[in-house]
Design a protein around this motif. Structure first.
Motif, PDB file in Angstrom:
ATOM      1  N   TRP A 120       0.823  -1.213   0.000  1.00 30.08           N
ATOM      2  CA  TRP A 120       0.000   0.000   0.000  1.00 30.08           C
ATOM      3  C   TRP A 120       0.853   1.257   0.000  1.00 30.08           C
ATOM      4  CZ3 TRP A 120      -4.807   0.068  -1.471  1.00 30.08           C
ATOM      5  CH2 TRP A 120      -5.544  -1.119  -1.390  1.00 30.08           C
ATOM      6  N   LEU A 121       2.050   1.180   0.556  1.00 26.46           N
ATOM      7  CA  LEU A 121       2.988   2.296   0.441  1.00 26.46           C
ATOM      8  C   LEU A 121       3.348   2.518  -1.023  1.00 26.46           C
ATOM      9  CD1 LEU A 121       4.991   4.377   1.661  1.00 26.46           C
ATOM     10  CD2 LEU A 121       6.636   2.497   1.890  1.00 26.46           C
ATOM     11  N   MET A 122       3.636   1.436  -1.752  1.00 28.95           N
ATOM     12  CA  MET A 122       3.956   1.541  -3.173  1.00 28.95           C
ATOM     13  C   MET A 122       2.743   2.014  -3.984  1.00 28.95           C
ATOM     14  SD  MET A 122       7.084   0.812  -2.957  1.00 28.95           S
ATOM     15  CE  MET A 122       8.166  -0.011  -1.792  1.00 28.95           C
ATOM     16  N   PHE A 123       1.561   1.637  -3.550  1.00 27.20           N
ATOM     17  CA  PHE A 123       0.325   2.102  -4.186  1.00 27.20           C
ATOM     18  C   PHE A 123       0.273   3.631  -4.161  1.00 27.20           C
ATOM     19  CE2 PHE A 123      -4.085   3.484  -3.270  1.00 27.20           C
ATOM     20  CZ  PHE A 123      -4.764   3.032  -4.392  1.00 27.20           C
ATOM     21  N   GLN A 124       0.669   4.205  -3.035  1.00 29.81           N
ATOM     22  CA  GLN A 124       0.699   5.673  -2.968  1.00 29.81           C
ATOM     23  C   GLN A 124       1.810   6.238  -3.842  1.00 29.81           C
ATOM     24  OE1 GLN A 124       3.205   7.953  -1.232  1.00 29.81           O
ATOM     25  NE2 GLN A 124       2.032   9.385  -2.492  1.00 29.81           N
ATOM     26  N   MET A 125       2.978   5.673  -3.748  1.00 28.23           N
ATOM     27  CA  MET A 125       4.121   6.232  -4.446  1.00 28.23           C
ATOM     28  C   MET A 125       3.989   6.108  -5.965  1.00 28.23           C
ATOM     29  SD  MET A 125       7.059   4.721  -1.924  1.00 28.23           S
ATOM     30  CE  MET A 125       8.379   5.167  -3.034  1.00 28.23           C
ATOM     31  N   GLY A 126       3.469   4.977  -6.421  1.00 34.00           N
ATOM     32  CA  GLY A 126       3.377   4.742  -7.856  1.00 34.00           C
ATOM     33  C   GLY A 126       2.092   5.207  -8.501  1.00 34.00           C
ATOM     34  N   GLY A 127       1.033   5.373  -7.695  1.00 36.47           N
ATOM     35  CA  GLY A 127      -0.265   5.729  -8.249  1.00 36.47           C
ATOM     36  C   GLY A 127      -0.823   7.017  -7.701  1.00 36.47           C
ATOM     37  N   VAL A 128      -1.121   7.017  -6.411  1.00 32.19           N
ATOM     38  CA  VAL A 128      -1.805   8.160  -5.788  1.00 32.19           C
ATOM     39  C   VAL A 128      -1.020   9.455  -5.969  1.00 32.19           C
ATOM     40  CG1 VAL A 128      -2.457   9.151  -3.558  1.00 32.19           C
ATOM     41  CG2 VAL A 128      -3.130   6.812  -4.127  1.00 32.19           C
ATOM     42  N   GLY A 129       0.254   9.460  -5.631  1.00 34.45           N
ATOM     43  CA  GLY A 129       1.042  10.685  -5.715  1.00 34.45           C
ATOM     44  C   GLY A 129       1.124  11.245  -7.128  1.00 34.45           C
ATOM     45  N   PRO A 130       1.598  10.451  -8.092  1.00 39.18           N
ATOM     46  CA  PRO A 130       1.709  10.970  -9.461  1.00 39.18           C
ATOM     47  C   PRO A 130       0.374  11.377 -10.078  1.00 39.18           C
ATOM     48  CG  PRO A 130       3.087   9.025  -9.185  1.00 39.18           C
ATOM     49  CD  PRO A 130       2.254   9.136  -7.953  1.00 39.18           C
ATOM     50  N   MET A 131      -0.663  10.583  -9.884  1.00 35.49           N
ATOM     51  CA  MET A 131      -1.949  10.907 -10.504  1.00 35.49           C
ATOM     52  C   MET A 131      -2.609  12.117  -9.853  1.00 35.49           C
ATOM     53  SD  MET A 131      -2.263   8.850 -13.006  1.00 35.49           S
ATOM     54  CE  MET A 131      -0.468   8.968 -13.140  1.00 35.49           C
ATOM     55  N   PHE A 132      -2.594  12.152  -8.520  1.00 35.32           N
ATOM     56  CA  PHE A 132      -3.199  13.289  -7.834  1.00 35.32           C
ATOM     57  C   PHE A 132      -2.445  14.578  -8.170  1.00 35.32           C
ATOM     58  CE2 PHE A 132      -5.448  11.060  -4.017  1.00 35.32           C
ATOM     59  CZ  PHE A 132      -6.032  10.163  -4.892  1.00 35.32           C
ATOM     60  N   GLY A 133      -1.133  14.483  -8.278  1.00 34.17           N
ATOM     61  CA  GLY A 133      -0.345  15.650  -8.626  1.00 34.17           C
ATOM     62  C   GLY A 133      -0.711  16.211  -9.989  1.00 34.17           C
ATOM     63  N   GLN A 134      -1.015  15.331 -10.931  1.00 36.20           N
ATOM     64  CA  GLN A 134      -1.430  15.791 -12.258  1.00 36.20           C
ATOM     65  C   GLN A 134      -2.800  16.467 -12.199  1.00 36.20           C
ATOM     66  OE1 GLN A 134       0.314  15.975 -14.898  1.00 36.20           O
ATOM     67  NE2 GLN A 134       2.062  14.681 -14.419  1.00 36.20           N
ATOM     68  N   VAL A 135      -3.699  15.939 -11.377  1.00 35.18           N
ATOM     69  CA  VAL A 135      -4.986  16.610 -11.190  1.00 35.18           C
ATOM     70  C   VAL A 135      -4.757  18.023 -10.669  1.00 35.18           C
ATOM     71  CG1 VAL A 135      -7.148  16.630  -9.887  1.00 35.18           C
ATOM     72  CG2 VAL A 135      -6.319  14.498 -10.885  1.00 35.18           C
ATOM     73  N   GLY A 136      -3.857  18.161  -9.707  1.00 31.22           N
ATOM     74  CA  GLY A 136      -3.553  19.481  -9.175  1.00 31.22           C
ATOM     75  C   GLY A 136      -3.041  20.422 -10.250  1.00 31.22           C
ATOM     76  N   PHE A 137      -2.174  19.918 -11.114  1.00 37.28           N
ATOM     77  CA  PHE A 137      -1.627  20.766 -12.179  1.00 37.28           C
ATOM     78  C   PHE A 137      -2.728  21.242 -13.126  1.00 37.28           C
ATOM     79  CE2 PHE A 137      -0.054  21.158 -16.552  1.00 37.28           C
ATOM     80  CZ  PHE A 137       0.866  22.186 -16.388  1.00 37.28           C
ATOM     81  N   PHE A 138      -3.586  20.327 -13.553  1.00 35.69           N
ATOM     82  CA  PHE A 138      -4.596  20.681 -14.551  1.00 35.69           C
ATOM     83  C   PHE A 138      -5.830  21.353 -13.963  1.00 35.69           C
ATOM     84  CE2 PHE A 138      -2.228  17.464 -16.989  1.00 35.69           C
ATOM     85  CZ  PHE A 138      -2.064  18.156 -18.175  1.00 35.69           C
ATOM     86  N   HIS A 139      -6.017  21.207 -12.637  1.00 33.52           N
ATOM     87  CA  HIS A 139      -7.206  21.796 -12.019  1.00 33.52           C
ATOM     88  C   HIS A 139      -6.907  23.123 -11.335  1.00 33.52           C
ATOM     89  CE1 HIS A 139     -11.069  22.091 -10.046  1.00 33.52           C
ATOM     90  NE2 HIS A 139     -10.506  22.078  -8.850  1.00 33.52           N
ATOM     91  N   LYS A 140      -5.705  23.251 -10.742  1.00 34.50           N
ATOM     92  CA  LYS A 140      -5.422  24.440  -9.930  1.00 34.50           C
ATOM     93  C   LYS A 140      -4.297  25.304 -10.479  1.00 34.50           C
ATOM     94  CE  LYS A 140      -4.403  26.034  -5.256  1.00 34.50           C
ATOM     95  NZ  LYS A 140      -4.325  25.685  -3.824  1.00 34.50           N
ATOM     96  N   PHE A 141      -3.293  24.668 -11.054  1.00 38.64           N
ATOM     97  CA  PHE A 141      -2.102  25.420 -11.442  1.00 38.64           C
ATOM     98  C   PHE A 141      -2.119  25.748 -12.936  1.00 38.64           C
ATOM     99  CE2 PHE A 141      -0.849  22.920  -7.624  1.00 38.64           C
ATOM    100  CZ  PHE A 141      -0.764  23.997  -6.750  1.00 38.64           C
ATOM    101  N   ALA A 142      -0.977  25.811 -13.583  1.00 37.45           N
ATOM    102  CA  ALA A 142      -0.879  26.330 -14.948  1.00 37.45           C
ATOM    103  C   ALA A 142      -1.791  25.600 -15.944  1.00 37.45           C
ATOM    104  CB  ALA A 142       0.568  26.262 -15.427  1.00 37.45           C
ATOM    105  N   GLY A 143      -1.953  24.298 -15.752  1.00 41.64           N
ATOM    106  CA  GLY A 143      -2.747  23.532 -16.691  1.00 41.64           C
ATOM    107  C   GLY A 143      -4.222  23.870 -16.710  1.00 41.64           C
ATOM    108  N   LYS A 144      -4.702  24.590 -15.701  1.00 41.84           N
ATOM    109  CA  LYS A 144      -6.131  24.913 -15.658  1.00 41.84           C
ATOM    110  C   LYS A 144      -6.531  25.832 -16.800  1.00 41.84           C
ATOM    111  CE  LYS A 144      -5.760  28.878 -12.479  1.00 41.84           C
ATOM    112  NZ  LYS A 144      -6.116  29.390 -11.141  1.00 41.84           N
ATOM    113  N   ALA A 145      -5.564  26.517 -17.398  1.00 43.30           N
ATOM    114  CA  ALA A 145      -5.862  27.429 -18.509  1.00 43.30           C
ATOM    115  C   ALA A 145      -5.980  26.698 -19.844  1.00 43.30           C
ATOM    116  CB  ALA A 145      -4.782  28.502 -18.599  1.00 43.30           C
ATOM    117  N   PHE A 146      -5.635  25.413 -19.879  1.00 42.89           N
ATOM    118  CA  PHE A 146      -5.714  24.671 -21.138  1.00 42.89           C
ATOM    119  C   PHE A 146      -7.178  24.513 -21.537  1.00 42.89           C
ATOM    120  CE2 PHE A 146      -1.537  22.103 -20.377  1.00 42.89           C
ATOM    121  CZ  PHE A 146      -0.839  23.296 -20.262  1.00 42.89           C
ATOM    122  N   GLU A 147      -7.506  24.868 -22.748  1.00 41.28           N
ATOM    123  CA  GLU A 147      -8.890  24.742 -23.211  1.00 41.28           C
ATOM    124  C   GLU A 147      -9.285  23.282 -23.375  1.00 41.28           C
ATOM    125  OE1 GLU A 147      -9.751  27.044 -26.642  1.00 41.28           O
ATOM    126  OE2 GLU A 147      -8.992  28.916 -25.787  1.00 41.28           O
TER     127      GLU A 147
END
Length: 238
Positions: A120-147
């Motif tokens: 379950w530690l690897m589940f976070q490191m390999g899945g949760v962290g990278p995927m959630f981080g991308q959501v943050g980029f596209f929802h809150k940070f620079a990526g949110k401006a992408f049409e």
């Protein structure tokens, strides 16, 4: 050759005031607070140093000279294996190291439970962290401006799937491993929390957070732990 704490380049930028303690180089991000929470849980003496992204501290020659991946969190244990200083980066590796160093029940001694916790530690490191981080980029940070919202939706859908895996796992369980709070919880819940709080990615509506009652229950229990309440603020932001 015997190495001393001051031999590490990072100490030139962040001198140790308490060289006998574990030195933590971090920022209160979902990754960073994993280690501060673990240190609080294990009641290990430590000294926290703020690595500011605003001034690119993580790219400084002093930091990279000790931690070549230029990421936080990172630690130096002045009393590592063989009574020698040990520098470590990667939050998952640090969590395992600290738990093994102290014999903490945060990493079960039973072999089957140990490997299940590491799973379950690897589940976070390999899945949760990278995927959630991308959501943050596209929802809150620079990526949110992408049409084109297809990249955002790709990561949202995968994040919802991961949340669903956790929702199923936690049905009838207090924590990821059952009754025992472990390093798997320390790794996972800061990321789940960051997805839904207003000061984080604020993506609860986007993710359908209301559909995950087990996650809501466990996140509330996680936030209530004294070690979490303190660790979430370490190191203070200036």
């Amino acid at each position: 050759m015997t190495q001393q704490l001051n031999d590490f380049s990072v100490t030139r930028k962040w001198p140790a005031q308490h060289p006998e303690r574990i030195q933590l180089y971090s920022l209160p991000t979902p990754n960073g607070v994993k280690v501060s929470i673990a240190l609080e849980e294990m009641q290990l003496p430590y000294e926290a140093h703020l690595v500011s992204f605003e001034t690119n501290d993580q790219l400084s020659t002093e930091f990279v000279g000790t931690f070549p991946n230029n990421k936080i969190p990172a630690i130096i244990d002045p009393n590592g294996p063989g009574a020698q200083p040990l520098a470590l980066f990667e939050s998952g590796a640090i969590l395992v190291y600290l738990a093994e160093k102290t014999g903490s029940p945060l990493l079960p001694a039973d072999p089957a439970a140990r490997y299940e916790t590491l799973q379950w530690l690897m589940f976070q490191m390999g899945g949760v962290g990278p995927m959630f981080g991308q959501v943050g980029f596209f929802h809150k940070f620079a990526g949110k401006a992408f049409e084109d919202k297809r990249p955002r939706d790709r990561y949202v859908n995968e994040s919802r799937r991961l949340l669903g895996v956790l929702e199923t796992r936690l049905t009838g369980r207090q924590w990821v491993m059952g009754d025992a709070f472990t390093i798997a919880d320390i790794a996972i819940w800061p990321w789940v929390r960051n997805m839904v709080v207003e000061t984080g990615y604020n993506a609860s509506e986007l993710l359908g957070w209301h559909e995950f009652p087990q996650l809501q229950r466990v996140l509330q229990a996680f936030e209530a732990r004294p070690s979490v309440q303190k660790g979430l603020k370490v190191p203070p932001r200036g």
